[in-house]
Write a protein that holds these residues in place. Structure first.
Motif, PDB file in Angstrom:
ATOM      1  N   PHE A 143       3.964  -4.854   2.480  1.00  0.00           N
ATOM      2  CA  PHE A 143       2.832  -4.075   1.978  1.00  0.00           C
ATOM      3  C   PHE A 143       3.122  -3.565   0.565  1.00  0.00           C
ATOM      4  O   PHE A 143       2.299  -3.699  -0.350  1.00  0.00           O
ATOM      5  CB  PHE A 143       2.564  -2.915   2.936  1.00  0.00           C
ATOM      6  CG  PHE A 143       1.343  -2.084   2.628  1.00  0.00           C
ATOM      7  CD1 PHE A 143       0.275  -2.585   1.891  1.00  0.00           C
ATOM      8  CD2 PHE A 143       1.249  -0.780   3.099  1.00  0.00           C
ATOM      9  CE1 PHE A 143      -0.853  -1.812   1.621  1.00  0.00           C
ATOM     10  CE2 PHE A 143       0.135  -0.001   2.838  1.00  0.00           C
ATOM     11  CZ  PHE A 143      -0.912  -0.510   2.094  1.00  0.00           C
ATOM     12  N   ARG A 144       4.292  -3.007   0.365  1.00  0.00           N
ATOM     13  CA  ARG A 144       4.651  -2.489  -0.958  1.00  0.00           C
ATOM     14  C   ARG A 144       4.681  -3.608  -1.997  1.00  0.00           C
ATOM     15  O   ARG A 144       4.230  -3.424  -3.142  1.00  0.00           O
ATOM     16  CB  ARG A 144       6.003  -1.765  -0.889  1.00  0.00           C
ATOM     17  CG  ARG A 144       5.931  -0.438  -0.145  1.00  0.00           C
ATOM     18  CD  ARG A 144       7.291   0.237  -0.035  1.00  0.00           C
ATOM     19  NE  ARG A 144       7.223   1.466   0.728  1.00  0.00           N
ATOM     20  CZ  ARG A 144       6.923   2.665   0.237  1.00  0.00           C
ATOM     21  NH1 ARG A 144       6.683   2.786  -1.067  1.00  0.00           N
ATOM     22  NH2 ARG A 144       6.867   3.732   1.007  1.00  0.00           N
ATOM     23  N   ALA A 145       5.180  -4.773  -1.604  1.00  0.00           N
ATOM     24  CA  ALA A 145       5.214  -5.902  -2.544  1.00  0.00           C
ATOM     25  C   ALA A 145       3.805  -6.331  -2.924  1.00  0.00           C
ATOM     26  O   ALA A 145       3.533  -6.639  -4.098  1.00  0.00           O
ATOM     27  CB  ALA A 145       5.977  -7.067  -1.919  1.00  0.00           C
ATOM     28  N   HIS A 146       2.886  -6.350  -1.958  1.00  0.00           N
ATOM     29  CA  HIS A 146       1.497  -6.731  -2.249  1.00  0.00           C
ATOM     30  C   HIS A 146       0.808  -5.698  -3.140  1.00  0.00           C
ATOM     31  O   HIS A 146      -0.013  -6.063  -3.997  1.00  0.00           O
ATOM     32  CB  HIS A 146       0.714  -6.919  -0.945  1.00  0.00           C
ATOM     33  CG  HIS A 146       0.975  -8.215  -0.262  1.00  0.00           C
ATOM     34  ND1 HIS A 146       2.025  -8.406   0.598  1.00  0.00           N
ATOM     35  CD2 HIS A 146       0.315  -9.410  -0.313  1.00  0.00           C
ATOM     36  CE1 HIS A 146       1.999  -9.650   1.064  1.00  0.00           C
ATOM     37  NE2 HIS A 146       0.969 -10.278   0.517  1.00  0.00           N
ATOM     38  N   ILE A 147       1.120  -4.432  -2.933  1.00  0.00           N
ATOM     39  CA  ILE A 147       0.557  -3.400  -3.806  1.00  0.00           C
ATOM     40  C   ILE A 147       0.943  -3.678  -5.258  1.00  0.00           C
ATOM     41  O   ILE A 147       0.100  -3.606  -6.175  1.00  0.00           O
ATOM     42  CB  ILE A 147       1.042  -2.000  -3.376  1.00  0.00           C
ATOM     43  CG1 ILE A 147       0.399  -1.596  -2.041  1.00  0.00           C
ATOM     44  CG2 ILE A 147       0.716  -0.960  -4.451  1.00  0.00           C
ATOM     45  CD1 ILE A 147       0.979  -0.315  -1.443  1.00  0.00           C
ATOM     46  N   GLU A 148       2.189  -4.039  -5.465  1.00  0.00           N
ATOM     47  CA  GLU A 148       2.645  -4.316  -6.827  1.00  0.00           C
ATOM     48  C   GLU A 148       1.996  -5.580  -7.386  1.00  0.00           C
ATOM     49  O   GLU A 148       1.674  -5.643  -8.577  1.00  0.00           O
ATOM     50  CB  GLU A 148       4.170  -4.419  -6.851  1.00  0.00           C
ATOM     51  CG  GLU A 148       4.880  -3.100  -6.570  1.00  0.00           C
ATOM     52  CD  GLU A 148       4.403  -1.980  -7.492  1.00  0.00           C
ATOM     53  OE1 GLU A 148       4.383  -2.189  -8.722  1.00  0.00           O
ATOM     54  OE2 GLU A 148       4.026  -0.906  -6.976  1.00  0.00           O
ATOM     55  N   ILE A 149       1.792  -6.586  -6.536  1.00  0.00           N
ATOM     56  CA  ILE A 149       1.104  -7.795  -6.990  1.00  0.00           C
ATOM     57  C   ILE A 149      -0.322  -7.458  -7.431  1.00  0.00           C
ATOM     58  O   ILE A 149      -0.796  -7.931  -8.469  1.00  0.00           O
ATOM     59  CB  ILE A 149       1.099  -8.868  -5.889  1.00  0.00           C
ATOM     60  CG1 ILE A 149       2.515  -9.406  -5.662  1.00  0.00           C
ATOM     61  CG2 ILE A 149       0.153 -10.022  -6.250  1.00  0.00           C
ATOM     62  CD1 ILE A 149       2.636 -10.322  -4.458  1.00  0.00           C
TER      63      ILE A 149
END
Length: 286
Positions: A143-149
């Motif tokens: 989830f955190r990685a997708h937020i950054e994407i």
């Protein structure tokens, strides 16, 4: 092959609107439904085509849609399909139930897909505490990685939030939310709707808001500002009443929208116009 009868076509809307979240790849049988889901299998048995789905949706005033990825193959397919149809945008992501597959290589390709002009969302991503197909640690990291994407690409973040409201909001606050956040198939109560509205998050309502036992969703819709509302099918899942248990499709949006309009004390056409304007804020001009 399923013999489930497809729902009848409802009365057309007086104003155009769009479906903010569906899964065309499952509807047309490109990807098999997980766990042999009978509703999705019935939709696939209907042997629909993307052109046919769009044509039937247009007949009731649903003129555009966003098709959403949930793993890398589906994200590739939906991105490619959106590139072939002017009335279709795509979202790309790894679903929280598949978060164990969010490797650096996979996430790099998701970001590459997200930069395509016809891909307008990173999603669906988020947290799912109903199923334990992926660990909470994997889900949070994904989830955190997708937020950054979403932040790096300037795309809307489309969130799957199932029985994880507090943690989803906490991660968004801790990580720093993108400019545009959408809670897909909003499942919170009025208090949750108020928290989302306070943060400026969009709430997309789907078929369950029409169910008799879902008064809490109608209370949430009453709280949600019309400027932060979207409508969706999640097709082939979550069909509106009276079609529970049957395959969903974008042409059934009018049933959900009319329920929402009644809750808001608005004419359906007025709400459709507001939602269409919101859609351009979230996904950009068509």
């Amino acid at each position: 092959m399923s013999t489930t009868k497809l729902p009848a076509v409802p009365e057309p809307l007086a104003a155009e609107v769009f479906d903010s979240h569906c899964h065309l790849d499952i509807m047309v049988g490109n990807r098999q439904a997980s766990s042999g889901d009978p509703v999705a299998l019935a939709a696939q048995a209907a042997q629909a085509s993307v052109d046919g789905i769009l044509r039937e949706a247009r007949s009731v005033g649903v003129t555009r849609l966003v098709t959403i990825g949930y793993d890398l193959p589906s994200s590739r397919w939906n991105a490619e399909t959106a590139g072939l149809h002017a009335d279709v945008y795509a979202g790309v992501a790894i679903h929280p139930n598949e978060a164990h597959a969010s490797t650096p290589e996979t996430l790099a390709e998701i970001e590459e897909l997200a930069r395509l002009p016809h891909v307008r969302a990173v999603g669906e991503t988020g947290l799912d505490y109903y199923r334990d197909w992926a660990s909470k640690d994997d889900q949070h990291a994904s989830f955190r990685a997708h937020i950054e994407i979403a932040k790096r690409t300037g795309r809307a973040l489309v969130i799957h939030d199932r029985e994880a409201h507090d943690d989803v909001l906490r991660v968004l606050a801790d990580q720093g939310a993108p400019d545009v956040v959408v809670f897909h198939s909003f499942s919170g109560d009025a208090e949750m709707a108020g928290r989302c509205a306070g943060a400026g998050y969009f709430m997309s309502f789907s078929g369950p808001v029409t169910y008799k036992n879902a008064g809490y969703l109608r209370e949430a819709a009453a709280v949600a500002p019309k400027e932060l509302m979207l409508v969706e099918t999640d097709a082939p899942y979550l069909p509106p009443a009276p079609h529970r248990g049957k395959p969903n499709a974008p042409y059934l949006i009018p049933l959900t929208l009319r329920c929402l309009a009644e809750v808001k004390g608005m004419e359906p056409a007025g709400l459709a116009e507001a939602i269409s304007a919101n859609g351009e804020t979230v996904f950009g001009a068509w």
